[in-house]
Design an enzyme around this catalytic site. Structure first.
Site, PDB file in Angstrom:
ATOM      1  N   GLU A 119      14.714  12.099 -50.901  1.00 45.32           N
ATOM      2  CA  GLU A 119      14.011  11.443 -49.788  1.00 45.32           C
ATOM      3  C   GLU A 119      14.883  10.274 -49.354  1.00 45.32           C
ATOM      4  O   GLU A 119      14.893   9.216 -49.968  1.00 45.32           O
ATOM      5  CB  GLU A 119      12.607  11.018 -50.238  1.00 45.32           C
ATOM      6  CG  GLU A 119      11.769  12.240 -50.620  1.00 45.32           C
ATOM      7  CD  GLU A 119      10.465  11.916 -51.341  1.00 45.32           C
ATOM      8  OE1 GLU A 119      10.030  10.750 -51.323  1.00 45.32           O
ATOM      9  OE2 GLU A 119       9.895  12.851 -51.932  1.00 45.32           O
ATOM     10  N   HIS A 148       9.506   6.573 -49.142  1.00 49.22           N
ATOM     11  CA  HIS A 148       9.562   7.999 -49.463  1.00 49.22           C
ATOM     12  C   HIS A 148       9.662   8.822 -48.182  1.00 49.22           C
ATOM     13  O   HIS A 148       9.748   8.261 -47.085  1.00 49.22           O
ATOM     14  CB  HIS A 148       8.296   8.391 -50.237  1.00 49.22           C
ATOM     15  CG  HIS A 148       8.249   7.814 -51.620  1.00 49.22           C
ATOM     16  ND1 HIS A 148       8.472   8.551 -52.748  1.00 49.22           N
ATOM     17  CD2 HIS A 148       8.011   6.543 -52.039  1.00 49.22           C
ATOM     18  CE1 HIS A 148       8.373   7.773 -53.817  1.00 49.22           C
ATOM     19  NE2 HIS A 148       8.101   6.542 -53.411  1.00 49.22           N
ATOM     20  N   GLU A 165       5.764   6.386 -46.401  1.00 50.73           N
ATOM     21  CA  GLU A 165       6.355   7.707 -46.158  1.00 50.73           C
ATOM     22  C   GLU A 165       6.917   7.679 -44.743  1.00 50.73           C
ATOM     23  O   GLU A 165       6.177   7.471 -43.784  1.00 50.73           O
ATOM     24  CB  GLU A 165       5.288   8.798 -46.286  1.00 50.73           C
ATOM     25  CG  GLU A 165       4.553   8.808 -47.619  1.00 50.73           C
ATOM     26  CD  GLU A 165       5.283   9.587 -48.701  1.00 50.73           C
ATOM     27  OE1 GLU A 165       6.313  10.234 -48.380  1.00 50.73           O
ATOM     28  OE2 GLU A 165       4.833   9.539 -49.857  1.00 50.73           O
ATOM     29  N   HIS A 187      12.830   9.014 -55.101  1.00 54.36           N
ATOM     30  CA  HIS A 187      12.994  10.464 -55.106  1.00 54.36           C
ATOM     31  C   HIS A 187      14.331  10.722 -54.415  1.00 54.36           C
ATOM     32  O   HIS A 187      14.490  10.415 -53.230  1.00 54.36           O
ATOM     33  CB  HIS A 187      11.833  11.140 -54.368  1.00 54.36           C
ATOM     34  CG  HIS A 187      10.537  11.061 -55.127  1.00 54.36           C
ATOM     35  ND1 HIS A 187       9.315  10.898 -54.526  1.00 54.36           N
ATOM     36  CD2 HIS A 187      10.308  11.125 -56.471  1.00 54.36           C
ATOM     37  CE1 HIS A 187       8.370  10.865 -55.482  1.00 54.36           C
ATOM     38  NE2 HIS A 187       8.947  10.996 -56.658  1.00 54.36           N
TER      39      HIS A 187
HETATM   40 ZN    ZN Z   1       8.657  10.578 -52.678  1.00 54.46          ZN
END
Ligand code: ZN
Ligand code: NAG
Ligand code: NAG
Length: 417
Positions: free
Chosen positions: A88, A191, A277, A85
Site C-alpha cells: 500500500e 493505507h 485509506e 502494509h
Molecule cells: Zn493496509
C-alpha cells in the site's frame, strides 16, 4: 526525463534543488532523499532510524521542527506513518512530497512556519520496507502486505481487548519503543484499498464498547481529514468496500482488527491515531501520484494542526518540581490505561471546544479544575498548569535534599574561609 530533471541534469546541481518527481522511490532512493533533505534543511530537520526491518532495512524517520532533535516543554509531538502494509504505497510517496512541501514552505509561508515552530512533526515514509521490496504493482492483491517473516504488522501489536498470539516483529517492536520514547499526542497511519478515514476502536470485547471515550474528538479528526480531502468526504466506493457516509467510519464497525497499531497508540501510547485509506488501488500507476498529492495536500496539513486542540500544561508539587506519572484525565472520559504526565510533568489532552473538568492525581492526592476551551484557540492549545499538594513525605524528600545541599554548602564555605 521530464523538463525539471533535464534542467537539474544540465545545471549539474543536486536534485534536492528541484522538486521531487512523481515516481515511485525504492528504499535506497527514499534514504538518499531523506539524507539530502536533512543536509539542506539541517536546522529544522533531524533524520534518524528507529530500528531495522527483518531484512536489515532502516526504518527512517524525518523529524521537522524548530528543535527537531529533542522534545521541548509545551511543544506537542505528532507523527505520520505510511506503508506499514508494504504493497500500500500511495502514502509512502505522499510522505516524501509532504516533507518537501513543509521544508520549502518554512520562512516563506507564515502558517507552515508557525506550525513548524510550534510542533515536532515525525514522518516515517515506510514502516515495512521489506514488504515494499516484495510488492508488485497491483490494485487489490496482498503480495508484499506482510513483513519478511509473513506477519501483518497491523495485527502485530499488543491488544487491550484480546490476547495477541503473534510474536512481536522487529518493525513492530521498533514502533512500540518509538511510541514509548516520544510523547506523541496525535498520529495517522496511511493505507490503501479503500478511501476512508477510520477511527478507534478497531477492536472491542463486548457490545457497544467499540466507542471510545474520545469518540467526539476522533469523529472530528476523521471528518476533518475527509472534508479537506478532494473526494473522501463524498464517499468513494471501491471494489469490496461499502460507501462510507462522509468518508469516515469507526474501525470496529467496518471490521474488527486485533493487534492494530491505531488502538495500540490510543490505549498504550496516549496518542490519538486514526487510519487513513488513501486510494482504492493499493499500488496504482505512478502517473496517478501527482493527483493523489493534490487530493491530500490540504488534509495532511490541516490534520497536523489538530495536535494543538484542547488543553496542555504541567503538574507541579508545592516546591515547584514537576510531577511525572501524575494521572491527568477529563471527568467522564477515563482511558483504559489512565493518561499520565511525562518526565517533565507535562500532559496534553486533545479536546473539542467546550467546558470540561480536568482531574489530576498522584500519590493519593488529587485536584480538579474546570477548563473552558474556546473555539478561538488557534495554533496553541489552552494552557493550564496544576499544583498538587503531595503528602508531606514526598515533599519532604525534596526538602531533605535541599537541606542536605545547603548543609554541605555551609561546610564548604567553612572549609574555604
Ligand atoms: Zn493496509
Ligand atoms: C519561527 O522561529 C524562528 C526562530 O525563533 C523565528 O525567527 C521566526 O520568526 C518564527 N516564525 C514564525 C512564523 O513564527
Ligand atoms: C545547498 C542547497 O541545496 N541549498 C538550498 C537549500 O534550500 C534552500 C531553500 O530554503 C535553498 O535556497 C538553498 O539553495
Amino acid at each position: 526525463m521530464n523538463w525539471v530533471a533535464t534542467c537539474c541534469f544540465f545545471l549539474g546541481v543536486t536534485t534536492v534543488l528541484c522538486s521531487l518527481d512523481f515516481t515511485y522511490h525504492d528504499n535506497k532512493a527514499v534514504e538518499n532523499y531523506l539524507k539530502a533533505i536533512n543536509k539542506n534543511y539541517s536546522s529544522i530537520t533531524y533524520l534518524h532510524s528507529i530500528g531495522a526491518s527483518v531484512a536489515g532495512n532502516q526504518l527512517w524517520v524525518l523529524v521537522i521542527g524548530l528543535h527537531p532533535s529533542h522534545h521541548m516543554i509545551g511543544i506537542p509531538e505528532m507523527k505520520y506513518v505510511a506503508n506499514m502494509h508494504g504493497n500500500e504505497v500511495v502514502g509512502r510517496e505522499l510522505m516524501l512530497h509532504l516533507i518537501e512541501y513543509l521544508v520549502t514552505s518554512y520562512k516563506t509561508d507564515m502558517v507552515i512556519s508557525q506550525l513548524i515552530n510550534n510542533t515536532r512533526i515525525h514522518i516515517m515514509p515506510s514502516m515495512n520496507p521489506d514488504g515494499f521490496d516484495a510488492s508488485v504493482q497491483d490494485c487489490y492483491g496482498i503480495i508484499g502486505r506482510t513483513n519478511k517473516n509473513g506477519y501483518d504488522l497491523n495485527r502485530n501489536f499488543p491488544d487491550a481487548f484480546d490476547l495477541n498470539p503473534n510474536p512481536i516483529q522487529p518493525e513492530t517492536r521498533a514502533v512500540m519503543d518509538w511510541i514509548n520514547n516520544e510523547n506523541f499526542v496525535l498520529s495517522a497511519n496511511f493505507h490503501g484499498g479503500a478511501v476512508v478515514a477510520s477511527y478507534p476502536y478497531d477492536n472491542a470485547n463486548s457490545e457497544n464498547n467499540e466507542i471510545s471515550p474520545d469518540n467526539d474528538f476522533f469523529k472530528n479528526l476523521a471528518t476533518l481529514y475527509a472534508t479537506n480531502h478532494a473526494n473522501m468526504h463524498q464517499g468513494v466506493q471501491c471494489l469490496n468496500t461499502a460507501i462510507f457516509p462522509n468518508g469516515i467510519t469507526n474501525g470496529y464497525l467496518w471490521y474488527p482488527v486485533r493487534g492494530g497499531m491505531q488502538d495500540y497508540n490510543y490505549i498504550y501510547g496516549q496518542c490519538f491515531e486514526i487510519t487513513i485509506e488513501l486510494s482504492c488501488c493499493k499500488y496504482p500507476d505512478a502517473s496517478m501520484l501527482s493527483e493523489f498529492w493534490s487530493e491530500n495536500k490540504v488534509a495532511l496539513i490541516e490534520y497536523i494542526k489538530q495536535v494543538h486542540k484542547g488543553v496542555k500544561g504541567q503538574v507541579f508539587d508545592l516546591l515547584g518540581y514537576p510531577i511525572p506519572n501524575a494521572i491527568v484525565e477529563v471527568k467522564d472520559r477515563n482511558h483504559i490505561k489512565p493518561y499520565k504526565t511525562n518526565s517533565n510533568g507535562e500532559y496534553y489532552l486533545l479536546l473539542l471546544p467546550g467546558v470540561y473538568t480536568v482531574i489530576v492525581s498522584a500519590s493519593g492526592v488529587s485536584t480538579l479544575q474546570t477548563v473552558n476551551i474556546k473555539e478561538s484557540q488557534n495554533l496553541y492549545a489552552m494552557k493550564q498548569d496544576f499544583l498538587l499538594h503531595l503528602p508531606t513525605s514526598s515533599v519532604n524528600s525534596h526538602l531533605q535534599i535541599c537541606t542536605l545541599l545547603s548543609f554541605l554548602s555551609t561546610i564548604l564555605v567553612i572549609f574555604c574561609t
